[in-house]
Design an enzyme around this catalytic site. Structure first.
Site, PDB file in Angstrom:
ATOM      1  N   GLU A 292       0.826  -1.158   0.209  1.00  0.00           N
ATOM      2  CA  GLU A 292      -0.118  -0.005   0.162  1.00  0.00           C
ATOM      3  C   GLU A 292       0.837   1.144   0.127  1.00  0.00           C
ATOM      4  O   GLU A 292       1.610   1.371   0.881  1.00  0.00           O
ATOM      5  CB  GLU A 292      -0.956  -0.057   1.180  1.00  0.00           C
ATOM      6  CG  GLU A 292      -1.948  -1.311   1.202  1.00  0.00           C
ATOM      7  CD  GLU A 292      -2.452  -1.345   0.126  1.00  0.00           C
ATOM      8  OE1 GLU A 292      -3.232  -0.413  -0.552  1.00  0.00           O
ATOM      9  OE2 GLU A 292      -3.078  -2.713  -0.403  1.00  0.00           O
ATOM     10  N   CYS A 326      -1.598   8.714   4.567  1.00  0.00           N
ATOM     11  CA  CYS A 326      -1.676   8.312   3.041  1.00  0.00           C
ATOM     12  C   CYS A 326      -2.971   8.880   2.555  1.00  0.00           C
ATOM     13  O   CYS A 326      -3.054   9.212   1.347  1.00  0.00           O
ATOM     14  CB  CYS A 326      -1.570   6.871   2.972  1.00  0.00           C
ATOM     15  SG  CYS A 326      -2.451   6.106   4.222  1.00  0.00           S
TER      16      CYS A 326
END
Ligand code: NAD
Length: 542
Positions: A292, A326
């Site tokens: 990720e 993020c």
């Protein structure tokens, strides 16, 4: 799994409030004093043995960079090699533990974290990663507890997944762990992600080498010790802080590399993937690669948006944890009919934000993680201050005299292709492009094709038709998509998290999809009455 067991139904861990006078606030303040007064030496741990290499990295507090919080021993290549050996050795036994015994280790870890170690982990996350009390609570307490409990529940569902059987036959699926070790490489910004990356594969019977981020080593170390206390056997997770290139050189070249569980920047992930491709003929199998990575998360507002909700979504979405999520909003597209009102509300909130030492609970923001991040963000702001077509609407200042502080910054940007609209900055900087209200459809196209990422995104509108249109136009622009809400704050079990395109393999941490990557199923067919005649009936003469 042996016999039949019922895993306790997981529920999301309640978020404590830390209001003045509450017991949790007093306990956290006490923990901050204790953690702040210690200066532990953090070793490498291989096969349960603590190894002190004598080569240190001094871990400092981002909001007070003169304050050393811990001294972290850096693994040398020989220790990394021994960690790989230890993991493979430990897995021999661990892979055969009954599921309920493995599960119990992680359920106990969740309980220890929820009850006895909650404030220790929160304090370490606050001081080491500069999170406020609330940001630490939703990360190192609630999200990590949720990962541990929900993963056990998802694992139970995987093991229950069994094939049909024809008469006289029993078909079974053996959800084996991978053969070899899993290399877990974790980011600085979430203690929960750092804890999840090694434990998710390990729950499924794998063994791991955990390379923590240098800047998050303090909270990560306390969680590792908690896992030991919960009964994780030696060698099942090996804690290996060190220079990333050194650790990777050894582990990515090892034939027993069975998987990589990564969260971090896109550039590093691509580097790792390339290295794996180069070494492909060395490996015993094809390593599972789960990553990720970065994002350039958007907020797009329709002319019908609720101005108050939009402005709060922008401020919370962009500036909480200094924009170092993020999922943080970092580009916004606002119609010209709403912009003056949205801007004024957002600026009023930004002017009200206090930034400073996170031990002072009045602060909404702390510092960015380290000098490298500070310099990167300051360079963006310096250029924005000079470039034509960019207006600094709020913030823009930086101060590194005590800590790595960057003001929450709102930029108004004419060119939607300007670098701060496209590149991941990973700091408290929100770039806004104001579009003509009538150009809604074109703006959705613009949002979709700007930049390489597709992690999170939010649309604000009170018009159902506009929401539907955005849902369709932006279907591939975000792996986590929000309607009338900020693009941050995903909760385990509720909004499984991850993105596609350059944002990752979208294996949704904390979901059944992620755990599936850590098993290599074996189909077993047992026939109770095997045929004794090789001829088939059709072969008989008429
Ligand atoms: P980073 O890429 O700098 O570091 C991540 C990890 O990789 C660290 O442990 C680091 O030491 C290690 N690393 C660096 N170079 C390496 C190499 N050559 N070989 C092996 N490991 C190496 O990222 P970061 O600064 O810790 O985290 C911020 C980044 O992570 C941002 O890009 C953010 O978007 C991303 N992130 C993504 C998600 C998500 O779920 N998509 C979640 C959190 C963070």
């Amino acid at each position: 799994m042996s016999g039949s067991v019922n895993i306790p139904t997981p529920r999301n861990e309640p978020v404590l409030g830390y209001a003045p006078g509450t017991p949790e606030r007093n306990a956290l303040k006490a923990a901050l004093a204790v953690v702040g007064a210690q200066q532990p030496e953090i070793p490498v741990v291989i096969g349960g043995q603590e190894v002190r290499t004598g080569v240190f990295h001094d871990l400092t507090s981002p909001h007070c960079h003169r304050r050393v919080l811990a001294r972290v021993h850096q693994a040398d290549r020989a220790s990394v090699q021994r960690a790989a050996d230890a993991a493979v050795e430990a897995q021999r036994d661990w892979a055969h533990w009954r599921f309920e015994d493995r599960a119990a280790v992680f359920l106990k870890a969740a309980e220890l974290l929820a009850v006895t170690h909650r404030q220790l982990l929160n304090a370490a996350t606050m001081l080491g990663q500069s999170k406020t009390a609330f940001q630490a609570e939703i990360d190192s307490a609630c999200e990590l507890i949720d990962f541990l409990r929900f993963n056990v529940h998802f694992a139970e569902r995987i093991y229950a997944e069994q094939p049909e059987s024809a008469p006289g036959v029993w078909n079974r699926m053996d959800h084996r762990p991978l053969e070899g070790f899993v290399y877990a490489i974790t980011p600085f910004n979430f203690t929960a992600i750092a804890g999840n990356l090694p434990t998710a594969p390990v729950l499924m019977g794998n063994a791991a080498i955990w390379k923590p981020s240098t800047t998050a080593a303090l909270s990560n170390w306390h969680f590792f010790k908690l896992l030991e206390e919960a009964g994780l056997p030696p060698g099942v997770i090996n804690f290996v802080p060190g220079a990333p290139a050194d650790v990777s050189d050894v582990l990515l070249a090892d034939r027993r590399l069975a998987g990589i569980h990564f969260t971090g920047s896109t550039a590093v992930f691509q580097l790792i993937w390339r290295r794996v491709a180069e070494h492909l003929d060395r490996y015993a199998g094809y390593p599972r690669i789960v990553g990720e990575t970065g994002g350039k998360d958007f907020i797009v507002a329709h002319a019908s948006a609720d101005v108050g909700a939009l402005a709060v979504g922008m401020v919370r979405g962009a500036f909480e944890y200094q924009g170092q999520k993020c999922s943080a909003a970092s580009r916004a597209y606002i119609p010209d009919n709403l912009w003056p009102a949205v801007r004024d509300r957002a600026v009023a909130m930004i002017d009200d934000i206090r930034m400073g030492d996170v031990s002072d609970f009045r602060n909404f923001m702390g510092a960015v993680i380290d000098q490298r991040a500070f310099t990167r963000i300051r360079d963006h702001l310096d250029r924005a201050g000079k470039d034509a077509g960019v207006k600094i609407v709020a913030g823009g200042g930086t101060d590194d005299s005590v800590g790595w502080f960057v003001e929450p910054t709102l930029l108004e940007v004419e060119d939607p292709g300007y670098r701060t609209m496209c590149e991941e900055i990973f700091g408290p900087v929100l770039s806004v492009h104001v579009y003509p209200e009538k150009r809604w459809a074109e703006t959705l196209e613009l949002v979709d094709r700007t930049g390489p990422y597709a992690l999170t995104g939010a649309v604000f509108s009170q018009d159902r038709g506009a929401l539907t249109q955005a849902d369709r136009a932006l279907r591939n622009a975000a792996g986590n998509f929000y309607l009338n809400d900020k693009p941050t704050g995903a909760v385990v079990g509720q909004q499984p998290f991850g993105g596609a395109r350059a944002s990752g393999t979208n294996d949704k941490a904390g979901s059944i999809l992620n755990l599936l990557r850590w098993v290599s199923p074996r189909s077993i067919k047992e026939t109770f009455a095997p045929p004794r005649e090789y001829r088939y009936p059709f072969m008989g003469e008429a």
